[in-house]
Scaffold this motif. Structure first.
Motif, PDB file in Angstrom:
ATOM      1  N   ALA A 160       5.198  16.098 -41.995  1.00 44.83           N
ATOM      2  CA  ALA A 160       6.290  17.216 -42.593  1.00 44.83           C
ATOM      3  C   ALA A 160       7.687  16.718 -41.932  1.00 44.83           C
ATOM      4  O   ALA A 160       8.739  16.841 -42.798  1.00 44.83           O
ATOM      5  CB  ALA A 160       6.126  18.393 -42.257  1.00 44.83           C
ATOM      6  N   LEU A 161       7.605  16.269 -40.848  1.00 46.70           N
ATOM      7  CA  LEU A 161       8.816  15.860 -40.413  1.00 46.70           C
ATOM      8  C   LEU A 161       9.617  14.606 -41.104  1.00 46.70           C
ATOM      9  O   LEU A 161      10.588  14.168 -41.195  1.00 46.70           O
ATOM     10  CB  LEU A 161       8.831  15.342 -38.700  1.00 46.70           C
ATOM     11  N   ARG A 162       8.673  13.738 -41.450  1.00 46.87           N
ATOM     12  CA  ARG A 162       8.993  12.669 -42.185  1.00 46.87           C
ATOM     13  C   ARG A 162       9.481  12.947 -43.572  1.00 46.87           C
ATOM     14  O   ARG A 162      10.689  12.386 -44.147  1.00 46.87           O
ATOM     15  CB  ARG A 162       7.808  11.455 -42.500  1.00 46.87           C
ATOM     16  N   THR A 163       8.763  13.894 -44.264  1.00 41.26           N
ATOM     17  CA  THR A 163       8.952  14.092 -45.615  1.00 41.26           C
ATOM     18  C   THR A 163      10.079  15.014 -45.653  1.00 41.26           C
ATOM     19  O   THR A 163      10.635  14.964 -46.681  1.00 41.26           O
ATOM     20  CB  THR A 163       7.894  14.888 -46.367  1.00 41.26           C
ATOM     21  N   ALA A 164      10.583  15.752 -44.635  1.00 44.55           N
ATOM     22  CA  ALA A 164      11.675  16.468 -44.659  1.00 44.55           C
ATOM     23  C   ALA A 164      13.031  15.553 -44.848  1.00 44.55           C
ATOM     24  O   ALA A 164      14.129  15.859 -45.788  1.00 44.55           O
ATOM     25  CB  ALA A 164      11.769  17.338 -43.503  1.00 44.55           C
ATOM     26  N   ALA A 165      12.921  14.427 -44.369  1.00 45.60           N
ATOM     27  CA  ALA A 165      14.078  13.306 -44.706  1.00 45.60           C
ATOM     28  C   ALA A 165      14.508  12.977 -46.006  1.00 45.60           C
ATOM     29  O   ALA A 165      15.476  12.440 -46.500  1.00 45.60           O
ATOM     30  CB  ALA A 165      13.996  12.272 -43.714  1.00 45.60           C
ATOM     31  N   ILE A 166      13.311  12.957 -46.772  1.00 43.34           N
ATOM     32  CA  ILE A 166      13.531  12.740 -48.343  1.00 43.34           C
ATOM     33  C   ILE A 166      13.286  13.760 -49.349  1.00 43.34           C
ATOM     34  O   ILE A 166      13.015  13.357 -50.601  1.00 43.34           O
ATOM     35  CB  ILE A 166      12.396  11.477 -48.499  1.00 43.34           C
ATOM     36  N   GLY A 167      13.477  15.162 -48.745  1.00 40.16           N
ATOM     37  CA  GLY A 167      13.727  16.113 -49.561  1.00 40.16           C
ATOM     38  C   GLY A 167      12.597  17.032 -49.894  1.00 40.16           C
ATOM     39  O   GLY A 167      12.641  18.023 -50.678  1.00 40.16           O
ATOM     40  N   GLU A 168      11.369  17.010 -49.027  1.00 40.79           N
ATOM     41  CA  GLU A 168      10.410  18.049 -49.104  1.00 40.79           C
ATOM     42  C   GLU A 168      10.103  18.546 -47.579  1.00 40.79           C
ATOM     43  O   GLU A 168       9.426  17.811 -46.592  1.00 40.79           O
ATOM     44  CB  GLU A 168       9.045  17.128 -49.482  1.00 40.79           C
ATOM     45  N   GLY A 187      -3.101   8.316 -50.260  1.00 41.11           N
ATOM     46  CA  GLY A 187      -2.833   8.208 -51.797  1.00 41.11           C
ATOM     47  C   GLY A 187      -1.541   8.676 -51.929  1.00 41.11           C
ATOM     48  O   GLY A 187      -0.737   9.132 -51.346  1.00 41.11           O
ATOM     49  N   THR A 188      -1.157   8.086 -53.348  1.00 40.18           N
ATOM     50  CA  THR A 188       0.182   8.034 -53.769  1.00 40.18           C
ATOM     51  C   THR A 188      -0.030   8.399 -55.334  1.00 40.18           C
ATOM     52  O   THR A 188      -1.015   8.160 -56.070  1.00 40.18           O
ATOM     53  CB  THR A 188       1.154   6.956 -53.661  1.00 40.18           C
ATOM     54  N   GLY A 189       1.144   9.233 -55.870  1.00 37.46           N
ATOM     55  CA  GLY A 189       0.978   9.317 -57.300  1.00 37.46           C
ATOM     56  C   GLY A 189      -0.119  10.190 -57.800  1.00 37.46           C
ATOM     57  O   GLY A 189      -0.488  11.227 -57.189  1.00 37.46           O
ATOM     58  N   CYS A 190      -0.819   9.528 -58.919  1.00 34.72           N
ATOM     59  CA  CYS A 190      -2.007  10.220 -59.391  1.00 34.72           C
ATOM     60  C   CYS A 190      -3.152   9.540 -58.443  1.00 34.72           C
ATOM     61  O   CYS A 190      -4.430   9.934 -58.887  1.00 34.72           O
ATOM     62  CB  CYS A 190      -2.120  10.011 -60.618  1.00 34.72           C
ATOM     63  N   VAL A 207      -2.589  13.310 -49.987  1.00 36.55           N
ATOM     64  CA  VAL A 207      -2.664  13.357 -51.237  1.00 36.55           C
ATOM     65  C   VAL A 207      -1.463  14.132 -51.993  1.00 36.55           C
ATOM     66  O   VAL A 207      -0.427  14.388 -50.999  1.00 36.55           O
ATOM     67  CB  VAL A 207      -3.813  14.117 -51.817  1.00 36.55           C
ATOM     68  N   THR A 208      -1.485  13.944 -53.131  1.00 37.62           N
ATOM     69  CA  THR A 208      -0.261  14.572 -53.801  1.00 37.62           C
ATOM     70  C   THR A 208      -0.881  15.744 -54.721  1.00 37.62           C
ATOM     71  O   THR A 208      -1.820  15.814 -55.272  1.00 37.62           O
ATOM     72  CB  THR A 208       0.496  13.578 -54.591  1.00 37.62           C
ATOM     73  N   ILE A 229      -3.736  16.963 -46.672  1.00 41.59           N
ATOM     74  CA  ILE A 229      -2.238  17.243 -46.510  1.00 41.59           C
ATOM     75  C   ILE A 229      -1.731  16.861 -47.944  1.00 41.59           C
ATOM     76  O   ILE A 229      -2.239  15.850 -48.600  1.00 41.59           O
ATOM     77  CB  ILE A 229      -1.473  16.551 -45.751  1.00 41.59           C
ATOM     78  N   ARG A 230      -1.195  17.810 -48.657  1.00 39.48           N
ATOM     79  CA  ARG A 230      -0.752  17.599 -50.102  1.00 39.48           C
ATOM     80  C   ARG A 230       0.909  17.863 -50.104  1.00 39.48           C
ATOM     81  O   ARG A 230       1.469  18.729 -49.549  1.00 39.48           O
ATOM     82  CB  ARG A 230      -1.311  18.413 -50.940  1.00 39.48           C
ATOM     83  N   VAL A 231       1.401  16.622 -50.846  1.00 42.09           N
ATOM     84  CA  VAL A 231       2.700  16.561 -50.987  1.00 42.09           C
ATOM     85  C   VAL A 231       3.167  16.397 -52.407  1.00 42.09           C
ATOM     86  O   VAL A 231       2.181  16.225 -53.347  1.00 42.09           O
ATOM     87  CB  VAL A 231       3.611  15.497 -50.105  1.00 42.09           C
ATOM     88  N   ASN A 232       4.362  16.505 -52.809  1.00 41.60           N
ATOM     89  CA  ASN A 232       4.740  16.205 -54.228  1.00 41.60           C
ATOM     90  C   ASN A 232       4.455  14.749 -54.445  1.00 41.60           C
ATOM     91  O   ASN A 232       4.800  13.839 -53.923  1.00 41.60           O
ATOM     92  CB  ASN A 232       6.405  16.682 -54.395  1.00 41.60           C
ATOM     93  N   HIS A 233       4.360  14.409 -55.903  1.00 40.79           N
ATOM     94  CA  HIS A 233       3.974  13.150 -56.438  1.00 40.79           C
ATOM     95  C   HIS A 233       5.313  12.327 -56.025  1.00 40.79           C
ATOM     96  O   HIS A 233       5.152  11.372 -55.583  1.00 40.79           O
ATOM     97  CB  HIS A 233       4.090  13.212 -57.906  1.00 40.79           C
ATOM     98  N   ALA A 234       6.662  12.921 -56.201  1.00 37.78           N
ATOM     99  CA  ALA A 234       7.901  12.076 -56.092  1.00 37.78           C
ATOM    100  C   ALA A 234       8.030  11.805 -54.633  1.00 37.78           C
ATOM    101  O   ALA A 234       8.247  10.604 -54.431  1.00 37.78           O
ATOM    102  CB  ALA A 234       9.013  12.789 -56.641  1.00 37.78           C
ATOM    103  N   THR A 235       7.702  12.557 -53.687  1.00 34.96           N
ATOM    104  CA  THR A 235       7.752  12.338 -52.198  1.00 34.96           C
ATOM    105  C   THR A 235       7.063  11.062 -51.869  1.00 34.96           C
ATOM    106  O   THR A 235       7.442  10.245 -50.977  1.00 34.96           O
ATOM    107  CB  THR A 235       7.287  13.708 -51.548  1.00 34.96           C
TER     108      THR A 235
END
Length: 275
Positions: A160-168, A187-190, A207-208, A229-235
Motif C-alpha cells: 500500500a505504501l508503494r501503490t499510494a505513490a501512483i494513485g491508489e 499478477g498484473t492486469g487480467c 492480484v488485480t 492483496i488486490r489492487v486496481n488493474h491500472a495500478t
C-alpha cells in the motif's frame, strides 16, 4: 522513423508474439508518418490524447485499448448499432484523433512479456521484489518471488505504501494478517489466476480487480484461507509504462519518448473523509 517501423521494432524483439494474431498494431493513424516524439501512457483516454495533441507528439504508445474492445477495436466499434451510446462516443474520439494526425500504437502482447523491462518485471521491482523470479507460470504472465518470512498484513502495508505513490492509497486484503508469508505471487492486469499461483508454490498473491473476480476468485480464496492483496488493474501496470518510455529512449534511435502518468481514475471515499 516511420510509424510502422516503430511497431516492427517491438514485434521483432518478441518471438512469443504471433503477428497474425496480436492486438499490437497501429490502431489509428498513418503507418507512413515520420515519428520523432512519442508519448507513452497506459490508456489512450481523452486526457492522454488531448495531452499528445496539445504538446505536438507524433505518436501515442499505449498498453490498453483506444475504443474499449480488446480485439479488433475499430472493427467492433464500427459494427455497433448506430444508436449505441458507446459508438457515438467512439466515433467522436476517432474523428478527433484523425483530424489531429496523431498515430496511436498499441503495445500490449509484447510488453506483457518483455523480459526484465515488461509489465510483470516492472511491477515486481516497484514493489521491492528484485532480481529474477523464482518461478514463472500462466504462459509467462504470473511470477513468484521469495522473500524473508513476513507477517501478511505487514507485507500488505508495504504494498500500500508503494501503490499510494501512483494513485491508489489503499489495497484490498483477505486472509490471516499474522500469518508469515514468503513465496509471493505477482499478477498484473487480467493475468492473476489463483490456481496457477498455488501450483507455483506461492503462499500469498498480489492480484488485480480485473484478474480476480470477487464472487468467483476472492470467495474461493476465502474458503481455502489463501492470503490475497488486490489492487486496481491500472495500478499494477502503470510502472510498466515508465520502463517502456525508458526502453524506447535507450534502444530506439531517432525518437524521444515521454511518460505521461495515468493513475487509477477511482477515488476512495471513506466515512472519515465525507463532509
Amino acid at each position: 522513423m516511420k510509424a510502422k517501423e516503430v511497431l516492427n521494432f517491438f514485434l521483432e524483439a518478441a518471438d512469443w508474439v504471433d503477428r497474425s494474431d496480436t492486438v499490437d498494431r497501429i490502431i489509428i493513424g498513418d503507418p507512413e508518418k515520420e515519428i520523432s516524439d512519442i508519448l507513452v501512457s497506459l490508456y489512450p483516454d481523452l486526457k492522454a490524447i488531448n495531452y499528445a495533441i496539445d504538446h505536438g507528439f507524433d505518436m501515442l504508445i499505449t498498453h490498453e485499448p483506444t475504443f474499449w474492445f480488446h480485439l479488433n477495436e475499430v472493427e467492433n466499434l464500427l459494427g455497433m448499432q448506430d444508436d449505441a451510446p458507446r459508438k457515438k462516443t467512439g466515433l467522436d474520439k476517432m474523428r478527433m484523433i484523425e483530424e489531429s494526425g496523431l498515430v496511436i500504437l498499441r503495445n500490449h502482447d509484447v510488453w506483457d512479456r518483455m523480459p526484465k523491462y515488461g509489465i510483470p518485471w516492472a511491477w515486481a521491482n516497484f514493489l521491492g521484489l528484485h532480481g529474477e523470479p523464482v518461478a514463472i507460470g500462466g504462459a509467462g504472465y504470473q511470477h513468484r518471488y521469495d522473500v524473508e518470512p513476513i507477517p501478511f498484513d505487514e507485507f500488505a502495508r508495504k504494498v500500500a505504501l508503494r501503490t499510494a505513490a501512483i494513485g491508489e492509497p489503499a489495497v484490498q486484503v483477505i486472509g490471516d494478517g499474522k500469518r508469515l508469508v514468503s513465496k509471493i505471487g505477482i499478477g498484473t492486469g487480467c493475468a492473476c489466476d489463483l490456481e496457477v499461483f498455488i501450483e507455483m508454490g506461492c503462499d500469498a498473491a498480489v492480484v488485480t480487480d480485473d484478474g480476480c473476480i470477487y464472487w468467483k476468485d476472492i470467495k474461493w480464496a476465502m474458503d481455502i484461507d489463501y492470503p490475497v492483496i488486490r489492487v486496481n488493474h491500472a495500478t499494477s501496470e502503470e510502472v510498466g509504462m515508465i520502463t517502456l518510455a525508458q526502453y524506447i529512449n535507450e534502444k530506439l534511435n531517432g525518437v524521444k519518448a515521454v511518460y505521461l502518468p495515468h493513475k487509477s481514475g477511482i477515488r476512495i471515499i471513506t466515512a472519515t473523509n465525507v463532509s
